[in-house]
Design an enzyme around this catalytic site. Structure first.
Site, PDB file in Angstrom:
ATOM      1  N   GLU A  78       0.837  -1.200   0.000  1.00 41.36           N
ATOM      2  CA  GLU A  78       0.000   0.000   0.000  1.00 41.36           C
ATOM      3  C   GLU A  78       0.874   1.253   0.000  1.00 41.36           C
ATOM      4  O   GLU A  78       1.847   1.333   0.731  1.00 41.36           O
ATOM      5  CB  GLU A  78      -0.921   0.013   1.225  1.00 41.36           C
ATOM      6  CG  GLU A  78      -1.849  -1.181   1.315  1.00 41.36           C
ATOM      7  CD  GLU A  78      -2.835  -1.266   0.153  1.00 41.36           C
ATOM      8  OE1 GLU A  78      -2.999  -0.260  -0.577  1.00 41.36           O
ATOM      9  OE2 GLU A  78      -3.427  -2.346  -0.034  1.00 41.36           O
ATOM     10  N   CYS A 140      -7.536  -1.691   8.087  1.00 40.25           N
ATOM     11  CA  CYS A 140      -6.158  -1.675   7.593  1.00 40.25           C
ATOM     12  C   CYS A 140      -5.738  -0.261   7.212  1.00 40.25           C
ATOM     13  O   CYS A 140      -4.625   0.170   7.525  1.00 40.25           O
ATOM     14  CB  CYS A 140      -5.994  -2.643   6.425  1.00 40.25           C
ATOM     15  SG  CYS A 140      -6.159  -4.360   6.952  1.00 40.25           S
ATOM     16  N   HIS A 164      -0.991  -5.711   2.092  1.00 40.48           N
ATOM     17  CA  HIS A 164      -2.166  -6.581   2.116  1.00 40.48           C
ATOM     18  C   HIS A 164      -1.815  -7.960   1.553  1.00 40.48           C
ATOM     19  O   HIS A 164      -1.000  -8.074   0.631  1.00 40.48           O
ATOM     20  CB  HIS A 164      -3.311  -5.965   1.295  1.00 40.48           C
ATOM     21  CG  HIS A 164      -4.278  -5.193   2.123  1.00 40.48           C
ATOM     22  ND1 HIS A 164      -4.524  -3.847   1.938  1.00 40.48           N
ATOM     23  CD2 HIS A 164      -5.087  -5.584   3.158  1.00 40.48           C
ATOM     24  CE1 HIS A 164      -5.437  -3.461   2.822  1.00 40.48           C
ATOM     25  NE2 HIS A 164      -5.790  -4.481   3.576  1.00 40.48           N
TER      26      HIS A 164
HETATM   27  N1  PCA Z   1      -8.040  -6.788   6.787  1.00 46.93           N
HETATM   28  C1  PCA Z   1      -8.960  -5.697   7.007  1.00 46.93           C
HETATM   29  C2  PCA Z   1      -8.853  -5.383   8.468  1.00 46.93           C
HETATM   30  C3  PCA Z   1      -8.171  -6.561   9.092  1.00 46.93           C
HETATM   31  C4  PCA Z   1      -7.604  -7.300   7.953  1.00 46.93           C
HETATM   32  O1  PCA Z   1      -6.857  -8.273   8.032  1.00 46.93           O
HETATM   33  C5  PCA Z   1      -8.748  -4.528   6.063  1.00 46.93           C
HETATM   34  O2  PCA Z   1      -8.295  -4.739   4.918  1.00 46.93           O
HETATM   35  O3  PCA Z   1      -9.045  -3.395   6.436  1.00 46.93           O
END
Ligand code: PCA
Length: 218
Positions: A78, A140, A164
């Site tokens: 990200e 996240c 991610h």
């Molecule tokens: N993914 C979520 C929150 C916790 C996670 O593992 C997200 O992409 O916001």
């Protein structure tokens, strides 16, 4: 020290690959640095309390937070965090944060990880990796925002960002069973069947962390 955070399961999912990866990396040495893995609750308020305190305590030079993105097919670095939350799902405490992540904070932050170099190193190892311009509007993104805001104010030398992760293969196998059992939608209506083996995620993270650590030394 390198801090890697993961999340517990959420949204009815028992497992979260980010929890397993952060546990697998806990105690590992990378490029002369010790990795500390920490699992966060899927709890907006809890994350906002715990994470800045943890950073103040450990004073890591590199921070990489991890989370699941259902449907993602590869490691996804990200690039930015927005000061905006829109929780489609309540967090595990039943809270839906719809509005600012931090009242009065800047509208956004850019990740301070060397994303291009990390992506190149991970790809050179034969693993798929890409970059993204939005970490979404759920926890996240709020986590990345919280970390970058705290580091901007108190630890400007620290390199921090978010990656991610895809589902684990076993999670997609369960999903396919669940969809067949429910018989509500056809398989082709779903876009969340991508997965990556845990070992590949850990290998890719090790390479990415090594790259980030080297960049933090200059
Ligand atoms: N993914 C979520 C929150 C916790 C996670 O593992 C997200 O992409 O916001």
């Amino acid at each position: 020290m390198i801090l890697v955070t993961g999340f517990q399961g959420y949204g009815g999912r028992s497992a979260n690959p980010s929890e397993l990866v952060s546990r697998a990396l806990d105690g590992v040495r990378i490029g002369g640095a010790m990795v500390r893995g920490h699992v966060l609750p899927v709890d907006f308020q809890g994350m906002r309390r715990q994470l800045p305190a943890l950073i103040d305590d450990l004073r890591p030079q590199v921070i990489v937070s991890l989370g699941l993105w259902p449907g993602e097919a590869m490691l996804r670095i990200e690039r930015m965090a927005a000061n905006w939350s829109w929780f489609e799902l309540p967090d595990n405490m039943g809270h839906r944060q719809n509005g600012r992540v931090l009242d009065g904070g800047p509208d956004g932050y850019l990740s301070t990880l060397p994303a291009d170099a990390m992506q190149a190193a991970i790809r050179a190892s034969g693993l798929p990796c890409r970059q993204s311009g939005s970490a979404g509007t759920y926890l996240c993104n709020a986590t990345l925002y919280t970390v970058l805001n705290h580091c901007a104010l108190h630890h400007p030398e620290t390199r921090a960002g978010f990656i991610h992760l895809p589902y684990l293969p076993a999670q997609v196998a369960d999903l396919l069973d669940q969809i067949a059992h429910d018989a509500q939608v056809e398989q082709h209506q779903r876009a969340d069947f991508a997965s990556m083996h845990l070992d590949d995620m850990v290998t890719g993270l090790r390479i990415g962390l090594e790259t980030a650590w080297s960049a933090a030394q200059v």
